[in-house]
Design a protein around this motif. Structure first.
Motif, PDB file in Angstrom:
ATOM      1  N   ALA A 312       0.376  -1.214   0.377  1.00  0.00           N
ATOM      2  CA  ALA A 312      -0.067  -0.455   0.425  1.00  0.00           C
ATOM      3  C   ALA A 312       0.566   0.846   0.062  1.00  0.00           C
ATOM      4  O   ALA A 312       2.102   1.124   0.364  1.00  0.00           O
ATOM      5  CB  ALA A 312      -0.692  -0.439   1.045  1.00  0.00           C
ATOM      6  N   THR A 313       0.172   2.489  -0.414  1.00  0.00           N
ATOM      7  CA  THR A 313       0.844   3.909  -0.356  1.00  0.00           C
ATOM      8  C   THR A 313       0.520   4.303   0.986  1.00  0.00           C
ATOM      9  O   THR A 313      -0.113   4.316   1.109  1.00  0.00           O
ATOM     10  CB  THR A 313       0.677   4.257  -1.546  1.00  0.00           C
ATOM     11  OG1 THR A 313       0.772   3.897  -3.113  1.00  0.00           O
ATOM     12  CG2 THR A 313       1.465   5.649  -1.716  1.00  0.00           C
ATOM     13  N   LEU A 314       1.656   4.927   1.798  1.00  0.00           N
ATOM     14  CA  LEU A 314       1.334   5.507   2.974  1.00  0.00           C
ATOM     15  C   LEU A 314       2.492   6.419   3.300  1.00  0.00           C
ATOM     16  O   LEU A 314       4.125   6.011   3.716  1.00  0.00           O
ATOM     17  CB  LEU A 314       1.308   4.418   4.485  1.00  0.00           C
ATOM     18  CG  LEU A 314       0.468   3.232   4.365  1.00  0.00           C
ATOM     19  CD1 LEU A 314       1.197   2.326   5.867  1.00  0.00           C
ATOM     20  CD2 LEU A 314      -1.252   3.875   3.964  1.00  0.00           C
ATOM     21  N   HIS A 315       1.939   7.784   3.197  1.00  0.00           N
ATOM     22  CA  HIS A 315       2.868   8.606   3.778  1.00  0.00           C
ATOM     23  C   HIS A 315       4.012   9.192   2.084  1.00  0.00           C
ATOM     24  O   HIS A 315       5.070   9.235   2.449  1.00  0.00           O
ATOM     25  CB  HIS A 315       3.465   8.409   4.563  1.00  0.00           C
ATOM     26  CG  HIS A 315       2.765   9.412   5.821  1.00  0.00           C
ATOM     27  ND1 HIS A 315       2.821  10.224   6.406  1.00  0.00           N
ATOM     28  CD2 HIS A 315       2.982   8.307   6.580  1.00  0.00           C
ATOM     29  CE1 HIS A 315       2.296   9.670   7.230  1.00  0.00           C
ATOM     30  NE2 HIS A 315       2.186   8.795   7.488  1.00  0.00           N
ATOM     31  N   GLY A 316       2.975   8.634   0.869  1.00  0.00           N
ATOM     32  CA  GLY A 316       3.664   8.700  -0.557  1.00  0.00           C
ATOM     33  C   GLY A 316       5.124   7.872  -0.413  1.00  0.00           C
ATOM     34  O   GLY A 316       5.341   7.582  -1.664  1.00  0.00           O
ATOM     35  N   THR A 317       4.768   6.233   0.370  1.00  0.00           N
ATOM     36  CA  THR A 317       5.741   6.002   0.266  1.00  0.00           C
ATOM     37  C   THR A 317       5.004   4.502   0.160  1.00  0.00           C
ATOM     38  O   THR A 317       4.112   3.762   0.579  1.00  0.00           O
ATOM     39  CB  THR A 317       7.003   5.160   1.685  1.00  0.00           C
ATOM     40  OG1 THR A 317       7.627   6.542   1.442  1.00  0.00           O
ATOM     41  CG2 THR A 317       8.046   4.265   1.281  1.00  0.00           C
ATOM     42  N   SER A 318       6.202   3.078  -0.596  1.00  0.00           N
ATOM     43  CA  SER A 318       4.984   2.197  -1.050  1.00  0.00           C
ATOM     44  C   SER A 318       5.826   1.036   0.112  1.00  0.00           C
ATOM     45  O   SER A 318       7.128   1.145   0.906  1.00  0.00           O
ATOM     46  CB  SER A 318       5.935   1.864  -2.522  1.00  0.00           C
ATOM     47  OG  SER A 318       5.087   0.167  -3.001  1.00  0.00           O
TER      48      SER A 318
END
Length: 442
Positions: A312-318
């Motif tokens: 998932a993408t969280l805080h713009g990070t995968s």
């Protein structure tokens, strides 16, 4: 067309008018509670539906099980993934009649979670149900499962489960009471406690999972002698309990079938332990009447069971999400974590187990040379363990802050991670559920 043995042979029970009316009202109230939970953004509502349902109709678990063909999956580790694999295999075998299948795909495996899932599919005649270890005896008594998959026993939430041998004894006693009407058990031959627990079943299909489960079964569950092992098989020198010959075997990435032919499952979930889960699911599917080809085709559609291994993408990070609940789970998850930095999230509420002394049984030393972000309410306990393991780490108790900081580190050193190699985050149950919600996966 579905396989001949999967043709409809059972229908959910035709309940008495009074039972049916009471159950209908309880289900309606549970559905309203679930709707409220979703509107309040508190989750899917499956859990609260089941709690309301079973409060208003205490016998809902028993009533909703009646009349269905049931495959139940239990064990400390791997039951959610194995349930998804088995459900996908059966769904493939049903072909265009997949609506006949009901499963608790969200992993709610206590009485109320199972009742919640069944209440949403009143006409489904086949159920593949993840079942908590403490619920197995009631599942055998009230559900009369056709197949029962027993995966393994490991220390997990001992403040709730207490001695794991007591759970094994409850399985063994329930199977003994069921007698010849009991389920066909698909059992892990590598786990002494599972072998002993399954010893009273009328029929057992043994699976050599190529795993080692004697860490929590150093003593024979039958007589108390110290078990011996020659590297391939375990044995009790004090009684006749010994590792049984398996008709299904895991050999590397292959599953060896009873006729000695081999198949490669080509799973879309990582880890050698999932090949072992797939072997148990495949054996159970065949017992239910699904062909090997159909079962494998179905299992290859499983990607992230209940969010496990999801990216998932969280805080713009995968970010790749990995669940680890106990030492055995961490032993499986840590080798999969390839990113630098890596995030470890620890909590100790009831769903995680309140005692975190198990941290000292996990080989965190393998993380040396990488930076670790310790997060969650018990991050400081983890930090002590990482200090003794000589692992460089930062303590950021807030999960969102830890994610943001790790993302910043990754962004400042692009060579440490790319979209193709996401940041790995291993979490115990409660922070894992929070992550699923943050990622929009729950």
């Amino acid at each position: 067309m579905p396989a001949e043995t999967l043709r409809r042979r059972a229908t959910p029970a035709d309940l008495r008018v009074g039972d049916r009316a009471r159950l209908f009202a309880a289900v309606a109230a549970g559905n309203l509670a679930a709707l409220g939970s979703r509107l309040a953004n508190r989750g899917s509502g499956a859990s609260i539906r089941g709690q309301v349902l079973t409060r208003l109709a205490p016998d809902a678990f028993r009533l909703l099980l009646q009349g269905r063909r049931i495959a139940s999956v239990s064990g400390t580790n791997g039951k959610t993934t194995t349930t998804h694999l088995l459900a996908a295999a059966v769904r493939a075998g049903l072909a265009g009649e997949s609506g006949r299948l009901v499963t608790n795909a969200d992993g709610a495996n206590l009485h109320y979670g199972i009742a919640s899932a069944l209440s949403q599919a009143p006409s489904s005649d086949i159920a593949v149900l993840e079942t908590d270890e403490r619920v197995v005896a009631d599942m055998i008594a009230h559900g009369c499962p056709e197949v029962l998959v027993l995966l393994n026993f490991s220390r997990d939430q001992l403040d709730r489960h207490h001695e794991i041998k007591a759970l094994g004894r409850s399985w063994r006693s329930a199977l003994d009471r069921a007698g010849q009407a009991g389920p066909t058990v698909v059992a892990n031959a590598d786990d002494p406690l599972v072998v002993w627990s399954a010893g009273t079943a009328p029929k057992v299909v043994w699976v050599n999972t190529a795993t080692t489960w004697t860490a929590d079964a150093a003593l024979c569950p039958a007589c108390g002698s110290v078990l011996s092992a020659d590297g391939e098989r375990w044995d009790c020198p004090g009684c006749d309990l010994t590792q049984p010959e398996a008709t299904w075997r895991v050999d590397g990435e292959s599953i060896v079938l009873p006729d000695d032919s081999r198949v490669v499952p080509e799973l879309r979930v990582p880890g050698s332990f999932n090949v072992s889960n797939a072997a148990c699911a495949l054996a159970a599917a065949v017992e239910l009447g699904v062909s090997v080809d159909d079962a494998l085709r179905g299992m290859r559609t499983v990607t992230s069971p209940a969010g496990r291994f999801a990216t998932a993408t969280l805080h713009g990070t995968s970010v790749r999400l990995l669940l680890a609940k106990n030492p055995a789970g961490w032993a499986e998850a840590l080798p999969l974590a390839a990113s630098d930095p890596v995030i470890l999230a620890i909590d100790s509420v009831a769903a995680d187990g309140r005692d975190v002394s198990w941290l000292w049984d996990v080989d965190y030393e393998q993380l040396r040379g990488r930076e670790v972000f310790a997060t969650g309410p018990r991050a400081h306990d983890l930090a002590v363990r990482l200090t003794y393991a000589e692992v460089e780490h930062r303590v950021i108790p807030d999960l969102a802050d830890a994610l943001a900081s790790a993302a910043t580190v990754q962004a400042s050193a692009p060579e440490l991670g790319t979209a193709a190699a996401p940041l790995d985050l291993i979490a115990t149950y409660t922070p894992f559920q929070k992550l699923l919600k943050m990622a929009g996966l729950r």
